[in-house]
Every structure is written in structure tokens, then in C-alpha cells.
Design a protein around this motif. Structure first.
Motif, PDB file in Angstrom:
ATOM      1  N   ALA A 145      41.899  48.105  29.468  1.00 12.13           N
ATOM      2  CA  ALA A 145      40.870  47.087  29.684  1.00 12.13           C
ATOM      3  C   ALA A 145      41.065  46.362  31.012  1.00 12.13           C
ATOM      4  O   ALA A 145      40.100  45.920  31.623  1.00 12.13           O
ATOM      5  CB  ALA A 145      40.875  46.089  28.540  1.00 12.13           C
ATOM      6  N   LYS A 146      42.302  46.244  31.458  1.00 12.58           N
ATOM      7  CA  LYS A 146      42.564  45.524  32.708  1.00 12.58           C
ATOM      8  C   LYS A 146      42.098  46.298  33.936  1.00 12.58           C
ATOM      9  O   LYS A 146      42.010  45.732  35.016  1.00 12.58           O
ATOM     10  CB  LYS A 146      44.043  45.189  32.834  1.00 12.58           C
TER      11      LYS A 146
ATOM     12  N   ARG B 271      41.895  38.202  31.915  1.00 13.88           N
ATOM     13  CA  ARG B 271      41.400  36.940  32.452  1.00 13.88           C
ATOM     14  C   ARG B 271      39.884  37.057  32.488  1.00 13.88           C
ATOM     15  O   ARG B 271      39.339  37.957  33.097  1.00 13.88           O
ATOM     16  CB  ARG B 271      41.933  36.700  33.857  1.00 13.88           C
ATOM     17  N   LEU B 272      39.193  36.144  31.837  1.00 13.29           N
ATOM     18  CA  LEU B 272      37.737  36.196  31.769  1.00 13.29           C
ATOM     19  C   LEU B 272      37.079  35.264  32.775  1.00 13.29           C
ATOM     20  O   LEU B 272      35.914  35.444  33.122  1.00 13.29           O
ATOM     21  CB  LEU B 272      37.271  35.840  30.361  1.00 13.29           C
ATOM     22  N   TYR B 273      37.795  34.245  33.233  1.00  7.57           N
ATOM     23  CA  TYR B 273      37.264  33.256  34.172  1.00  7.57           C
ATOM     24  C   TYR B 273      38.174  33.194  35.385  1.00  7.57           C
ATOM     25  O   TYR B 273      39.371  33.393  35.281  1.00  7.57           O
ATOM     26  CB  TYR B 273      37.197  31.877  33.512  1.00  7.57           C
ATOM     27  N   CYS B 274      37.608  32.880  36.548  1.00  9.31           N
ATOM     28  CA  CYS B 274      38.418  32.875  37.769  1.00  9.31           C
ATOM     29  C   CYS B 274      39.372  31.677  37.809  1.00  9.31           C
ATOM     30  O   CYS B 274      40.449  31.763  38.386  1.00  9.31           O
ATOM     31  CB  CYS B 274      37.532  32.925  39.008  1.00  9.31           C
ATOM     32  N   THR B 275      38.998  30.555  37.184  1.00  7.92           N
ATOM     33  CA  THR B 275      39.889  29.386  37.099  1.00  7.92           C
ATOM     34  C   THR B 275      39.823  28.826  35.682  1.00  7.92           C
ATOM     35  O   THR B 275      38.805  29.000  34.995  1.00  7.92           O
ATOM     36  CB  THR B 275      39.471  28.276  38.082  1.00  7.92           C
TER      37      THR B 275
ATOM     38  N   GLN C   8      42.808  40.714  37.880  1.00  7.31           N
ATOM     39  CA  GLN C   8      43.666  40.801  36.698  1.00  7.31           C
ATOM     40  C   GLN C   8      45.125  40.933  37.120  1.00  7.31           C
ATOM     41  O   GLN C   8      45.425  41.547  38.134  1.00  7.31           O
ATOM     42  CB  GLN C   8      43.273  42.013  35.846  1.00  7.31           C
ATOM     43  N   GLN C   9      46.013  40.331  36.344  1.00  6.70           N
ATOM     44  CA  GLN C   9      47.451  40.472  36.565  1.00  6.70           C
ATOM     45  C   GLN C   9      47.881  41.805  35.958  1.00  6.70           C
ATOM     46  O   GLN C   9      47.449  42.163  34.862  1.00  6.70           O
ATOM     47  CB  GLN C   9      48.215  39.345  35.880  1.00  6.70           C
TER      48      GLN C   9
END
Length: 51
Positions: free
Chosen positions: A6-7, A30-34, A22-23
Motif C-alpha cells: 500500500a505504501k 500517511r493520509l495527510y501531509c501534516t 510515505q516513510q
């Protein structure tokens, strides 16, 4: 896509429409940038009655 991690898929922030990096490694997407954009999105959806 099926069979892909998924990443590796592109994720767009629903608040500002920016691409979210994504890390690498295990963990959630991560769905949001912040974090503030995630809070603002959830707050807006909650007030609209969706959440």
C-alpha cells in the motif's frame, strides 16, 4: 493495486490535494501531509455530520 504494498501507491492529501510522501518500512499509511490538515479535515467532516 492488488499484490502491491500500500505504501507504493500514490496518496493525495484530501485537505490540500498535495502528494503525501510515505516513510519506508512497516506501519500505517500517511493520509495527510501534516497532522494539522488531518485535524482540520476530520473537524470539517464531523461538523458536516459525516463522522
Amino acid at each position: 493495486m492488488f499484490g502491491q504494498p500500500a505504501k507504493n501507491q500514490a496518496v493525495t492529501c484530501p485537505h490540500c490535494k498535495a502528494d503525501v510522501e510515505q516513510q519506508p518500512g512497516a506501519g500505517r499509511l500517511r493520509l495527510y501531509c501534516t497532522p494539522e490538515h488531518g485535524r482540520a479535515w476530520r473537524r470539517r467532516m464531523r461538523h458536516a455530520g459525516w463522522l
